[in-house]
Motif scaffolding. Structure first.
Motif, PDB file in Angstrom:
ATOM      1  N   MET A   1      60.476  -1.002 -10.007  1.00 22.09           N
ATOM      2  CA  MET A   1      59.293  -1.226  -9.997  1.00 22.09           C
ATOM      3  C   MET A   1      58.350  -0.211  -9.800  1.00 22.09           C
ATOM      4  O   MET A   1      57.243  -0.667 -10.072  1.00 22.09           O
ATOM      5  CB  MET A   1      59.731  -2.420  -9.269  1.00 22.09           C
ATOM      6  N   LYS A   2      58.797   0.661  -9.293  1.00 22.59           N
ATOM      7  CA  LYS A   2      57.672   1.292  -8.522  1.00 22.59           C
ATOM      8  C   LYS A   2      57.297   2.391  -9.885  1.00 22.59           C
ATOM      9  O   LYS A   2      56.200   3.216  -9.498  1.00 22.59           O
ATOM     10  CB  LYS A   2      57.972   2.735  -7.188  1.00 22.59           C
ATOM     11  N   ASP A   3      58.618   3.031 -10.732  1.00 22.76           N
ATOM     12  CA  ASP A   3      57.863   3.723 -11.478  1.00 22.76           C
ATOM     13  C   ASP A   3      56.821   3.053 -12.882  1.00 22.76           C
ATOM     14  O   ASP A   3      56.108   3.516 -13.837  1.00 22.76           O
ATOM     15  CB  ASP A   3      59.176   4.174 -12.692  1.00 22.76           C
ATOM     16  N   MET A 304      46.893   5.427  -3.124  1.00 24.45           N
ATOM     17  CA  MET A 304      47.531   4.263  -4.305  1.00 24.45           C
ATOM     18  C   MET A 304      47.934   4.808  -5.830  1.00 24.45           C
ATOM     19  O   MET A 304      48.791   4.154  -6.179  1.00 24.45           O
ATOM     20  CB  MET A 304      46.221   3.322  -4.548  1.00 24.45           C
ATOM     21  N   ARG A 305      47.076   5.524  -6.494  1.00 24.24           N
ATOM     22  CA  ARG A 305      47.326   5.985  -8.254  1.00 24.24           C
ATOM     23  C   ARG A 305      48.516   6.995  -7.471  1.00 24.24           C
ATOM     24  O   ARG A 305      49.383   7.020  -8.592  1.00 24.24           O
ATOM     25  CB  ARG A 305      46.017   7.022  -8.135  1.00 24.24           C
ATOM     26  N   THR A 306      49.099   7.704  -6.078  1.00 23.66           N
ATOM     27  CA  THR A 306      50.089   8.382  -6.398  1.00 23.66           C
ATOM     28  C   THR A 306      51.565   7.816  -6.287  1.00 23.66           C
ATOM     29  O   THR A 306      52.581   7.500  -6.739  1.00 23.66           O
ATOM     30  CB  THR A 306      50.023   9.422  -5.513  1.00 23.66           C
ATOM     31  N   CYS A 311      44.376   1.083  -8.677  1.00 18.02           N
ATOM     32  CA  CYS A 311      42.549   0.518  -7.984  1.00 18.02           C
ATOM     33  C   CYS A 311      41.485   1.072  -9.051  1.00 18.02           C
ATOM     34  O   CYS A 311      41.274   2.079  -9.436  1.00 18.02           O
ATOM     35  CB  CYS A 311      42.892   0.511  -7.038  1.00 18.02           C
ATOM     36  N   ARG A 312      40.580   0.235  -8.669  1.00 15.38           N
ATOM     37  CA  ARG A 312      39.222   0.389  -9.223  1.00 15.38           C
ATOM     38  C   ARG A 312      37.653   0.358  -8.566  1.00 15.38           C
ATOM     39  O   ARG A 312      37.886  -0.343  -7.462  1.00 15.38           O
ATOM     40  CB  ARG A 312      38.612  -0.482 -10.276  1.00 15.38           C
ATOM     41  N   ARG A 362      53.475  -5.265  -2.566  1.00 15.91           N
ATOM     42  CA  ARG A 362      53.866  -3.819  -2.270  1.00 15.91           C
ATOM     43  C   ARG A 362      52.749  -2.815  -1.908  1.00 15.91           C
ATOM     44  O   ARG A 362      52.794  -2.650  -1.323  1.00 15.91           O
ATOM     45  CB  ARG A 362      54.862  -3.590  -3.864  1.00 15.91           C
ATOM     46  N   ILE A 363      51.707  -3.545  -3.168  1.00 17.74           N
ATOM     47  CA  ILE A 363      50.487  -3.251  -2.801  1.00 17.74           C
ATOM     48  C   ILE A 363      49.617  -3.204  -1.758  1.00 17.74           C
ATOM     49  O   ILE A 363      49.155  -2.591  -1.199  1.00 17.74           O
ATOM     50  CB  ILE A 363      49.475  -3.835  -3.606  1.00 17.74           C
ATOM     51  N   ALA A 364      49.960  -4.330  -1.253  1.00 16.93           N
ATOM     52  CA  ALA A 364      49.383  -4.553   0.657  1.00 16.93           C
ATOM     53  C   ALA A 364      50.070  -4.250   1.833  1.00 16.93           C
ATOM     54  O   ALA A 364      49.827  -3.154   2.396  1.00 16.93           O
ATOM     55  CB  ALA A 364      49.615  -6.370   0.702  1.00 16.93           C
ATOM     56  N   ASN A 365      51.188  -3.393   1.157  1.00 13.54           N
ATOM     57  CA  ASN A 365      51.626  -2.582   2.337  1.00 13.54           C
ATOM     58  C   ASN A 365      51.702  -1.250   2.275  1.00 13.54           C
ATOM     59  O   ASN A 365      51.623  -0.616   3.131  1.00 13.54           O
ATOM     60  CB  ASN A 365      53.839  -3.183   2.031  1.00 13.54           C
ATOM     61  N   LEU A 366      51.738  -1.000   0.633  1.00 16.88           N
ATOM     62  CA  LEU A 366      50.706   0.427   0.609  1.00 16.88           C
ATOM     63  C   LEU A 366      49.452   0.523   1.590  1.00 16.88           C
ATOM     64  O   LEU A 366      49.477   2.064   1.901  1.00 16.88           O
ATOM     65  CB  LEU A 366      50.852   0.839  -0.586  1.00 16.88           C
TER      66      LEU A 366
END
Length: 371
Positions: A1-3, A304-306, A311-312, A362-366
């Motif tokens: 999923m991370k990929d 986030m991009r890494t 996001c934008r 996952r986004i929120a946790n990051l």
């Protein structure tokens, strides 16, 4: 999923087998454009769905806005916002109209109606506000100003499909409202757009303008352009409407997860619509306070991009910062302090119906990890 890359948005599409049926009808009729049966049906269905009297479909939202300015014969100067997609102001430029930028409200990110009057000159003919992220502008105050100074109002409602204020469509305000049906929008027809108006005479005039000015086979009544929506776009739109309420509900669930997960993080500011608004959850913007969060917006964006989360920075830079408009007096950052600050702090998180709940978490946790 991370990929797997997760982008800020992803277009919603109906089941392909449903679209095949529409394509078969188009192939058999060979009626591809020029106010075909799908086009006519979509206009009727959209009027019912949106609660508006008249709608004219366009091949895209930018041509709709350019045509709206022509329809109302807007000239001179138009007061608008620097905090939007550049097409809002480009449409003015294409009509040889000078944009005059006014600062925005810190909570809604919409044009600050209290600052409009001081921007009015003897050349001002209209106000072009944007319902940013689908949040309605201060419609009551803008209407009062327009009435007092005899100005037209065209709302850029590109983000506002289906949005209501106190159970009334935001599209019913102003002289005209513009919608975008671009692939990134809540409701899409691949590309596409529309003008909403309030009477048959204006609807006819707009329809003339978007079709070269033709009234019938041999009569040209106005110097128009070609901005018609084709049958493929209209057929898709009819299918999209069948699924839209369910799609917006999915967006709402994602927005609620983000809010609950992020609301207590210091330095993360989230603005939610008031209870009077039925929202479409087209975007989920957050503002980063570098001092409290410990990292800048750009730091979080890069982090986030890494992690393959794209996001934008909607909207950065401001329209007023682009070279085409930077030399305007109203473009100075001293004239636009709130818009300038918001553009440096805003980050829109991924939100679309097919975004899996575990991906949202996952986004929120990051973001928590970076705080």
């Amino acid at each position: 999923m991370k990929d797997k890359p997760i982008f800020v948005t992803q277009p919603s599409l109906p089941p392909l087998e449903e679209f095949y049926k529409s394509l078969k009808i188009i192939w058999e009729s060979k009626w591809l454009t020029n106010n075909g049966p799908f086009h006519q049906q979509l206009e009727k269905e959209l009027c019912k769905f949106l609660g508006v009297k008249h709608i004219s479909l366009f091949s895209n939202g930018t041509l709709a806005l350019i045509t709206a300015l022509q329809a109302l014969q807007i000239k001179g100067e138009v007061i608008t916002t620097p905090y939007s997609f550049v097409a809002t102001t480009n449409a003015l430029w294409w009509n040889n109209i000078k944009p005059v930028f006014v600062d925005i409200e810190p909570q809604t990110f919409n044009i600050d109606a209290s600052k409009i009057v001081e921007a009015i000159t003897n050349k001002t003919t209209a106000i072009l506000p944007v319902h940013v992220y689908g949040n309605p502008c201060n419609i009551k105050k803008i209407n009062a100003i327009a009435k007092k100074y005899n100005l037209k109002v065209i709302y850029d409602a590109a983000h506002s499909f289906g949005v209501t204020l106190k159970d009334k469509s935001v599209l019913n305000f102003g002289d005209l409202s513009i919608l975008s049906f671009h692939a990134t929008k809540v409701f899409n027809t691949f590309e596409g757009g529309a003008i909403i108006c309030h009477d048959k005479k204006m609807k006819q005039h707009i329809d003339d303008l978007k079709n070269f000015g033709f009234r019938d086979e041999i009569t040209v009544v106005t110097p128009g352009i070609n901005a018609k929506m084709n049958e493929f776009q209209a057929a898709l739109g009819l299918l999209q409407l069948k699924h839209l309420k369910k799609e917006i509900l999915k967006r709402k669930i994602i927005a609620e997860i983000y809010y609950n997960e992020l609301k207590d993080i210091k330095g993360i500011n989230i603005s939610l619509p008031s209870k009077d608004i039925s929202y479409n959850y087209s975007y989920f913007p957050i503002l980063i306070d570098t001092t409290l969060f410990g990292k800048s917006r750009d730091d979080l964006y890069t982090f986030m991009r890494t992690n393959n989360i794209f996001c934008r920075k909607y909207f950065y830079p401001l329209i007023s910062d682009f070279s085409t408009y930077k030399e305007l007096d109203s473009s100075s950052s001293s004239n636009l302090p709130i818009a300038t600050e918001v553009s440096k702090r805003v980050l829109c998180l991924p939100i679309y119906p097919d975004l899996e709940i575990d991906e949202v978490s996952r986004i929120a946790n990051l973001i928590k990890l970076k705080s």
